[in-house]
Design a protein around this motif. Structure first.
Motif, PDB file in Angstrom:
ATOM      1  N   LEU A 131     -13.110  -0.383  -0.208  1.00 52.81           N
ATOM      2  CA  LEU A 131     -11.803   0.266  -0.347  1.00 52.81           C
ATOM      3  C   LEU A 131     -10.696  -0.766  -0.369  1.00 52.81           C
ATOM      4  CD1 LEU A 131     -12.268   3.356   1.991  1.00 52.81           C
ATOM      5  CD2 LEU A 131     -12.736   3.146  -0.464  1.00 52.81           C
ATOM      6  N   LYS A 132     -10.815  -1.759   0.473  1.00 48.93           N
ATOM      7  CA  LYS A 132      -9.819  -2.842   0.469  1.00 48.93           C
ATOM      8  C   LYS A 132      -9.814  -3.559  -0.877  1.00 48.93           C
ATOM      9  CE  LYS A 132     -10.246  -3.820   5.421  1.00 48.93           C
ATOM     10  NZ  LYS A 132     -10.725  -4.827   6.393  1.00 48.93           N
ATOM     11  N   THR A 170      -2.446   5.841   0.624  1.00 48.91           N
ATOM     12  CA  THR A 170      -3.507   4.849   0.877  1.00 48.91           C
ATOM     13  C   THR A 170      -3.494   4.438   2.340  1.00 48.91           C
ATOM     14  OG1 THR A 170      -3.493   4.073  -1.405  1.00 48.91           O
ATOM     15  CG2 THR A 170      -4.389   2.563   0.255  1.00 48.91           C
ATOM     16  N   ASP A 185      -4.789  -1.479  -6.617  1.00 47.14           N
ATOM     17  CA  ASP A 185      -4.330  -0.519  -7.621  1.00 47.14           C
ATOM     18  C   ASP A 185      -4.634   0.898  -7.109  1.00 47.14           C
ATOM     19  OD1 ASP A 185      -4.303   1.286  -9.862  1.00 47.14           O
ATOM     20  OD2 ASP A 185      -4.521  -0.418 -11.211  1.00 47.14           O
ATOM     21  N   ASP A 186      -3.590   1.600  -6.697  1.00 50.17           N
ATOM     22  CA  ASP A 186      -3.770   2.943  -6.137  1.00 50.17           C
ATOM     23  C   ASP A 186      -4.545   3.875  -7.071  1.00 50.17           C
ATOM     24  OD1 ASP A 186      -2.810   2.911  -3.565  1.00 50.17           O
ATOM     25  OD2 ASP A 186      -1.091   4.216  -3.973  1.00 50.17           O
ATOM     26  N   THR A 195     -12.502   6.591  -4.917  1.00 48.29           N
ATOM     27  CA  THR A 195     -12.731   7.413  -3.727  1.00 48.29           C
ATOM     28  C   THR A 195     -12.950   8.877  -4.088  1.00 48.29           C
ATOM     29  OG1 THR A 195     -10.348   7.635  -3.312  1.00 48.29           O
ATOM     30  CG2 THR A 195     -11.516   5.867  -2.153  1.00 48.29           C
ATOM     31  N   LEU A 215       0.841  -1.195   0.000  1.00 49.77           N
ATOM     32  CA  LEU A 215       0.000   0.000   0.000  1.00 49.77           C
ATOM     33  C   LEU A 215       0.874   1.241   0.000  1.00 49.77           C
ATOM     34  CD1 LEU A 215      -2.784  -0.865   2.617  1.00 49.77           C
ATOM     35  CD2 LEU A 215      -2.921  -1.019   0.133  1.00 49.77           C
ATOM     36  N   LYS A 222      -6.848   3.115  -9.349  1.00 46.27           N
ATOM     37  CA  LYS A 222      -8.268   2.766  -9.343  1.00 46.27           C
ATOM     38  C   LYS A 222      -8.922   3.146  -8.010  1.00 46.27           C
ATOM     39  CE  LYS A 222      -8.055  -1.071 -12.659  1.00 46.27           C
ATOM     40  NZ  LYS A 222      -7.781  -0.127 -13.687  1.00 46.27           N
ATOM     41  N   LEU A 223      -8.221   2.911  -6.922  1.00 48.65           N
ATOM     42  CA  LEU A 223      -8.736   3.285  -5.606  1.00 48.65           C
ATOM     43  C   LEU A 223      -8.960   4.793  -5.535  1.00 48.65           C
ATOM     44  CD1 LEU A 223      -9.480   2.686  -2.641  1.00 48.65           C
ATOM     45  CD2 LEU A 223      -7.051   2.928  -2.102  1.00 48.65           C
ATOM     46  N   ARG A 224      -7.997   5.564  -6.001  1.00 42.15           N
ATOM     47  CA  ARG A 224      -8.108   7.026  -5.985  1.00 42.15           C
ATOM     48  C   ARG A 224      -9.280   7.494  -6.846  1.00 42.15           C
ATOM     49  NH1 ARG A 224      -2.994   7.259  -6.480  1.00 42.15           N
ATOM     50  NH2 ARG A 224      -2.997   7.768  -8.673  1.00 42.15           N
ATOM     51  N   TYR A 283     -10.439  -2.316  -3.801  1.00 41.36           N
ATOM     52  CA  TYR A 283      -9.784  -1.474  -4.800  1.00 41.36           C
ATOM     53  C   TYR A 283      -8.298  -1.234  -4.491  1.00 41.36           C
ATOM     54  CZ  TYR A 283     -13.841   0.004  -7.568  1.00 41.36           C
ATOM     55  OH  TYR A 283     -14.914   0.047  -8.421  1.00 41.36           O
ATOM     56  N   ALA A 284      -7.838  -1.633  -3.332  1.00 43.85           N
ATOM     57  CA  ALA A 284      -6.485  -1.301  -2.879  1.00 43.85           C
ATOM     58  C   ALA A 284      -5.378  -1.982  -3.673  1.00 43.85           C
ATOM     59  CB  ALA A 284      -6.329  -1.621  -1.393  1.00 43.85           C
TER      60      ALA A 284
END
Length: 187
Positions: free
Chosen positions: A37-38, A19, A43-44, A51, A15, A46-48, A40-41
């Motif tokens: 969130l976990k 993140t 891939d930073d 969110t 991470l 995609k997570l960003r 999607y974690a």
């Protein structure tokens, strides 16, 4: 699928510091890191993206209250039978409204709830956009204006409904599971 949050296990790296900080903020404010969130974690980027869009739609300034936005999330997720979102956002409706019964009615059938005509119009539009997007016409937007929504509000209703339609489909595709804590919240 015991113990897993999704049916997939994409290769995840370490991470990133942003993140880790975001997850720590979730722990502090919510008492948990939502499983979405976990999920999607891995891939930073995609997570960003997820969110950023979620935070813009659900938490930023809007003519819609936070409760109304959560009600849209639940009405759309009810149509789509999204277990993750019904559990997580049903808890949010219970929490924001202070009414556990409202949260349950929203999950099962928002039409059973004692809603204002304005809220009913909003949710009917979100449901039509979910079930029959090609059938949205000017009369549907006019009904929202008549109920008291501005054009910006209509944009926010449509964007929130669309986001949860996308999220519901991803959650279904990967069999995303909600955090156990959501089941007991605000009851």
């Amino acid at each position: 699928m015991t113990g897993k949050i999704t049916a997939l296990d994409p290769a995840a790296g370490e991470l990133s510091e942003p993140t880790k900080a975001y997850f720590a903020k979730c722990e502090e404010k919510l008492g948990l890191v939502p499983n979405v969130l976990k999920a999607y974690a891995f891939d930073d980027k995609k997570l960003r993206a997820f969110t950023d869009m979620y935070n813009d739609l659900m938490l930023d300034e809007s003519g819609l209250s936070k409760l109304e936005r959560e009600m849209i999330a639940v009405a759309v997720s009810s149509i789509n039978h999204c277990y993750y979102c019904l559990t997580a956002h049903g808890a949010a409706v219970r929490q924001l409204s202070g009414d556990p019964l409202l949260g349950e009615m929203m999950v099962m059938n928002f039409r059973a709830a004692d809603l204002s005509p304005k809220q009913t119009a909003m949710l009917e539009f979100a449901v039509k956009l979910t079930e029959e997007p090609a059938r949205i016409v000017e009369a549907d937007r006019a009904a929202l204006r008549q109920a008291g929504f501005s054009d910006r509000d209509i944009w926010d209703i449509a964007s929130t409904a669309a986001f949860f339609n996308m999220s519901n489909r991803v959650a279904a595709a990967i069999d995303m599971r909600p955090n156990d804590e959501y089941h007991a919240m605000a009851r």
